[in-house]
Design a protein around this motif. Structure first.
Motif, short mmCIF file in Angstrom:
data_model
loop_
_atom_site.label_atom_id
_atom_site.label_comp_id
_atom_site.label_asym_id
_atom_site.label_seq_id
_atom_site.Cartn_x
_atom_site.Cartn_y
_atom_site.Cartn_z
N ILE A 124 0.84 -1.21 0.00
CA ILE A 124 0.00 0.00 0.00
C ILE A 124 0.87 1.25 0.00
N PHE A 125 1.86 1.31 0.87
CA PHE A 125 2.73 2.48 0.94
C PHE A 125 3.51 2.67 -0.36
N ALA A 126 4.05 1.61 -0.91
CA ALA A 126 4.80 1.73 -2.18
C ALA A 126 3.88 2.22 -3.29
N HIS A 127 2.66 1.73 -3.31
CA HIS A 127 1.70 2.17 -4.33
C HIS A 127 1.37 3.65 -4.17
N LYS A 128 1.07 4.06 -2.94
CA LYS A 128 0.71 5.46 -2.70
C LYS A 128 1.90 6.38 -2.98
N ASP B 34 -8.87 3.29 -2.53
CA ASP B 34 -9.56 4.46 -2.00
C ASP B 34 -11.08 4.27 -1.92
N GLN B 35 -11.61 3.23 -2.52
CA GLN B 35 -13.04 2.95 -2.44
C GLN B 35 -13.36 1.93 -1.34
N LEU B 36 -12.35 1.29 -0.79
CA LEU B 36 -12.57 0.28 0.25
C LEU B 36 -12.64 0.97 1.61
N SER B 37 -13.37 0.36 2.55
CA SER B 37 -13.60 1.08 3.80
C SER B 37 -13.46 0.24 5.07
N THR B 38 -12.72 -0.85 5.03
CA THR B 38 -12.52 -1.57 6.27
C THR B 38 -11.72 -0.69 7.22
N LEU C 90 -7.85 -0.77 6.96
CA LEU C 90 -7.34 -0.14 5.75
C LEU C 90 -7.47 1.38 5.84
N VAL C 91 -8.60 1.85 6.30
CA VAL C 91 -8.81 3.30 6.45
C VAL C 91 -7.73 3.89 7.36
N LYS C 92 -7.43 3.18 8.44
CA LYS C 92 -6.40 3.65 9.38
C LYS C 92 -5.02 3.67 8.69
N THR C 93 -4.73 2.66 7.89
CA THR C 93 -3.45 2.61 7.17
C THR C 93 -3.35 3.77 6.17
N LEU C 94 -4.41 4.02 5.43
CA LEU C 94 -4.39 5.11 4.46
C LEU C 94 -4.28 6.47 5.15
N GLU C 95 -4.95 6.61 6.28
CA GLU C 95 -4.83 7.86 7.05
C GLU C 95 -3.42 8.03 7.59
N TYR C 96 -2.85 6.94 8.07
CA TYR C 96 -1.48 7.03 8.57
C TYR C 96 -0.53 7.42 7.44
N PHE C 97 -0.73 6.88 6.25
CA PHE C 97 0.09 7.28 5.10
C PHE C 97 -0.04 8.79 4.88
N GLU C 98 -1.26 9.29 4.87
CA GLU C 98 -1.50 10.72 4.64
C GLU C 98 -0.79 11.56 5.72
N LYS C 99 -0.85 11.12 6.96
CA LYS C 99 -0.17 11.84 8.04
C LYS C 99 1.35 11.78 7.87
N GLU C 100 1.86 10.57 7.68
CA GLU C 100 3.31 10.37 7.64
C GLU C 100 3.97 11.10 6.48
N PHE C 101 3.25 11.25 5.38
CA PHE C 101 3.85 11.92 4.21
C PHE C 101 3.32 13.34 4.03
#
Length: 148
Positions: free
Chosen positions: A63-67, A116-120, A123-134
């Motif tokens: 996920i991180f490599a993709h983002k 970005d369409q998935l909502s478990t 996963l939402v926490k992982t995507l949010e963490y990516f947004e914060k970390e970067f």
């Protein structure tokens, strides 16, 4: 230094309180390759109170490599191969070259185009963490504007 690494470094220098600390969750370790692949593929679509390692590490690395490849125009596989991709915060993460066959099996079925369409919640926490970390998240994006 690559922009994504600079942002990641800045984030980790400024913030030390991270919500995904290993001691806060129940963890199941399983190193069977088929189980790793199964659990990694489930990560974005099946919510679990258990954290399955190292499967979660494979999924989060992908996920991180993709983002990063999307946001910073970096090569996906080069990024996934970086041993510091997860900032050495995940003791179960291995770079792509260390386990290409497992990664390739996961990547071939991983829902990268629909993340970005998935909502478990995990996963939402992982995507949010990516947004914060970067430094894309509203709580951290001010750091990048202060450095420019």
């Amino acid at each position: 230094m690559k922009e994504w690494k600079t942002r990641q470094e800045l984030y980790h220098r400024m913030f030390t309180d991270h919500s995904d600390v290993f001691t806060q969750f129940e963890i199941e370790l399983n190193y069977d390759k088929d189980t790793i692949i199964k659990r990694a593929l489930e990560y974005p679509t099946v919510q679990s109170e258990l954290l399955y390692y190292p499967a979660k590490s494979y999924a989060v690395g992908i996920i991180f490599a993709h983002k990063i490849s999307e946001k910073f125009n970096e090569d996906f596989y080069e990024t996934l191969n970086d041993p510091d991709l997860l900032y050495k915060n995940d003791p179960y993460f291995v770079p792509y070259q260390s386990d290409k066959s497992t990664y390739d099996r996961i990547i071939s079925e991983f829902p990268l185009s629909s993340l970005d369409q998935l909502s478990t919640p995990n996963l939402v926490k992982t995507l949010e963490y990516f947004e914060k970390e970067f430094l894309f998240h509203k709580k951290t994006c001010t750091l990048i504007s202060k450095t420019r």
